[in-house]
Motif scaffolding. Structure first.
Motif, PDB file in Angstrom:
ATOM      1  N   ILE A   1       7.516  35.491  -2.099  1.00 60.17           N
ATOM      2  CA  ILE A   1       8.413  34.932  -2.924  1.00 60.17           C
ATOM      3  C   ILE A   1       7.938  33.671  -3.311  1.00 60.17           C
ATOM      4  O   ILE A   1       7.391  32.693  -2.583  1.00 60.17           O
ATOM      5  N   ARG A   2       8.054  33.325  -4.618  1.00 63.47           N
ATOM      6  CA  ARG A   2       7.515  32.281  -5.366  1.00 63.47           C
ATOM      7  C   ARG A   2       8.557  31.025  -5.310  1.00 63.47           C
ATOM      8  O   ARG A   2       9.744  31.257  -5.895  1.00 63.47           O
TER       9      ARG A   2
ATOM     10  N   PRO B   1       4.671  32.986   6.081  1.00 63.26           N
ATOM     11  CA  PRO B   1       4.235  34.358   5.564  1.00 63.26           C
ATOM     12  C   PRO B   1       5.207  34.549   4.734  1.00 63.26           C
ATOM     13  O   PRO B   1       6.607  34.804   4.869  1.00 63.26           O
ATOM     14  N   GLY B   2       4.773  35.353   3.863  1.00 62.32           N
ATOM     15  CA  GLY B   2       5.618  36.029   2.681  1.00 62.32           C
ATOM     16  C   GLY B   2       6.130  34.824   1.643  1.00 62.32           C
ATOM     17  O   GLY B   2       6.971  35.316   0.516  1.00 62.32           O
ATOM     18  N   PHE B   3       5.737  33.609   1.541  1.00 63.81           N
ATOM     19  CA  PHE B   3       5.947  32.714   0.726  1.00 63.81           C
ATOM     20  C   PHE B   3       4.902  32.003  -0.040  1.00 63.81           C
ATOM     21  O   PHE B   3       3.927  31.867   0.719  1.00 63.81           O
ATOM     22  N   VAL B   4       4.942  31.661  -1.376  1.00 63.58           N
ATOM     23  CA  VAL B   4       3.883  31.007  -1.842  1.00 63.58           C
ATOM     24  C   VAL B   4       4.587  29.885  -2.800  1.00 63.58           C
ATOM     25  O   VAL B   4       5.315  29.980  -3.511  1.00 63.58           O
TER      26      VAL B   4
ATOM     27  N   MET C   1      11.529  40.504  -9.791  1.00 64.57           N
ATOM     28  CA  MET C   1      11.474  39.240  -8.549  1.00 64.57           C
ATOM     29  C   MET C   1      10.389  39.672  -7.624  1.00 64.57           C
ATOM     30  O   MET C   1      10.070  40.602  -7.371  1.00 64.57           O
ATOM     31  N   SER C   2      10.012  38.572  -7.067  1.00 64.06           N
ATOM     32  CA  SER C   2       8.952  38.937  -5.873  1.00 64.06           C
ATOM     33  C   SER C   2       9.883  38.950  -4.660  1.00 64.06           C
ATOM     34  O   SER C   2      11.027  38.947  -4.481  1.00 64.06           O
TER      35      SER C   2
ATOM     36  N   PRO D   1       6.783  32.121 -13.417  1.00 61.99           N
ATOM     37  CA  PRO D   1       8.024  32.797 -12.550  1.00 61.99           C
ATOM     38  C   PRO D   1       8.326  32.125 -11.120  1.00 61.99           C
ATOM     39  O   PRO D   1       7.429  31.903 -10.492  1.00 61.99           O
ATOM     40  N   VAL D   2       9.548  31.828 -11.024  1.00 63.47           N
ATOM     41  CA  VAL D   2       9.888  31.133  -9.792  1.00 63.47           C
ATOM     42  C   VAL D   2      11.037  32.122  -9.039  1.00 63.47           C
ATOM     43  O   VAL D   2      12.039  32.277  -9.584  1.00 63.47           O
ATOM     44  N   ASP D   3      10.972  32.189  -7.999  1.00 59.51           N
ATOM     45  CA  ASP D   3      12.115  32.896  -7.501  1.00 59.51           C
ATOM     46  C   ASP D   3      13.121  31.978  -6.520  1.00 59.51           C
ATOM     47  O   ASP D   3      14.342  32.283  -6.470  1.00 59.51           O
ATOM     48  N   LEU D   4      12.579  30.844  -6.112  1.00 62.11           N
ATOM     49  CA  LEU D   4      13.249  30.042  -5.412  1.00 62.11           C
ATOM     50  C   LEU D   4      13.016  28.373  -5.338  1.00 62.11           C
ATOM     51  O   LEU D   4      11.868  28.293  -5.565  1.00 62.11           O
TER      52      LEU D   4
END
Length: 234
Positions: free
Chosen positions: A9-10, A32-35, A1-2, A54-57
């Protein structure tokens, strides 16, 4: 996980309205911290993206053209996808909220909203996401979960209220050709200056547009129009 060791975080934006989808991608990129790793305009398209990326959210609109967002979330869980979900919706049905909790919906963002609202939810999610290891006790578990809860209705700019915003939104959506601030003021029962503040808030949130209309005499008036497609219950 990112989201750990400096990795972003993806986020996959799932929103059927192209204008809103682009805005949400832009908002995610400003935190910041998200893409944002992609966007999808339907449930089927979201599944295709998730199968290869891959996706985190998921930033998930609940009213998609081919499936309800919660049905999509349920099918993704069954297929082994474990991304968390922030639901983006204008629906206010608390039964839907309760159902979403069991499907990985960690936050709800009600339309219309501003960048500041989404940023707050993403920052809180990042804190929750970063919590690793074993809790020392009940207090630590409670603190981890409390991070996700917003402190209150602080998302609106100072001086604006949710109920009045709903009345202004309703007045604007009823008139296809749009309304001036004076027109909204008359319908809602507020001052023209106050109406203009709410209308400008909707413009900033991407939910309304404005354009000058030139009459026969005097200065042009600004007419505000609801952006069709972003307030249709999804």
């Amino acid at each position: 996980m990112s989201g750990v060791a400096g990795e972003p975080i993806r986020v996959l934006v799932v929103e059927d309205d192209p204008v809103a989808a682009d805005a949400h991608v832009m908002y995610v990129g400003r935190v910041p911290g998200f893409v944002a790793v992609g966007k999808a305009h339907s449930g089927a398209e979201a599944r295709r993206v998730l199968d290869r990326t891959p996706v985190d959210l998921l930033l998930l609109d609940l009213h998609l053209p081919d499936v309800h967002g919660l049905q999509l979330a349920r099918s993704l869980r069954a297929a082994g996808h474990h991304a968390d979900v922030i639901a983006v919706t204008s629906a206010r049905d608390l039964a839907v909220v309760r159902e979403g909790v069991s499907l990985g919906v960690v936050q709800y963002v009600l339309k219309p909203f501003t960048f500041a609202t989404l940023r707050d939810r993403l920052v809180r999610y990042a804190e929750f996401h970063a919590a690793v290891g074993e809790a020392s006790g009940q207090d630590e578990v409670d603190r981890a979960l409390a991070v996700l809860r917003a402190p209150g209705p602080a998302a609106l700019p100072k001086g604006l209220s949710g109920p009045t915003l709903e009345r202004v939104t309703g007045a604007l959506r009823e008139v296809e050709d749009g309304l001036t601030a004076a027109g909204v003021a008359e319908v809602v029962g507020i001052s023209r200056i106050t109406a203009r503040r709410y209308l400008e808030h909707l413009v900033e949130a991407g939910r309304a547009g404005r354009a000058p209309v030139y009459g026969q005499v005097g200065r042009p008036e600004l007419v505000y129009r609801w952006v069709r497609g972003v307030g249709k219950g999804g």
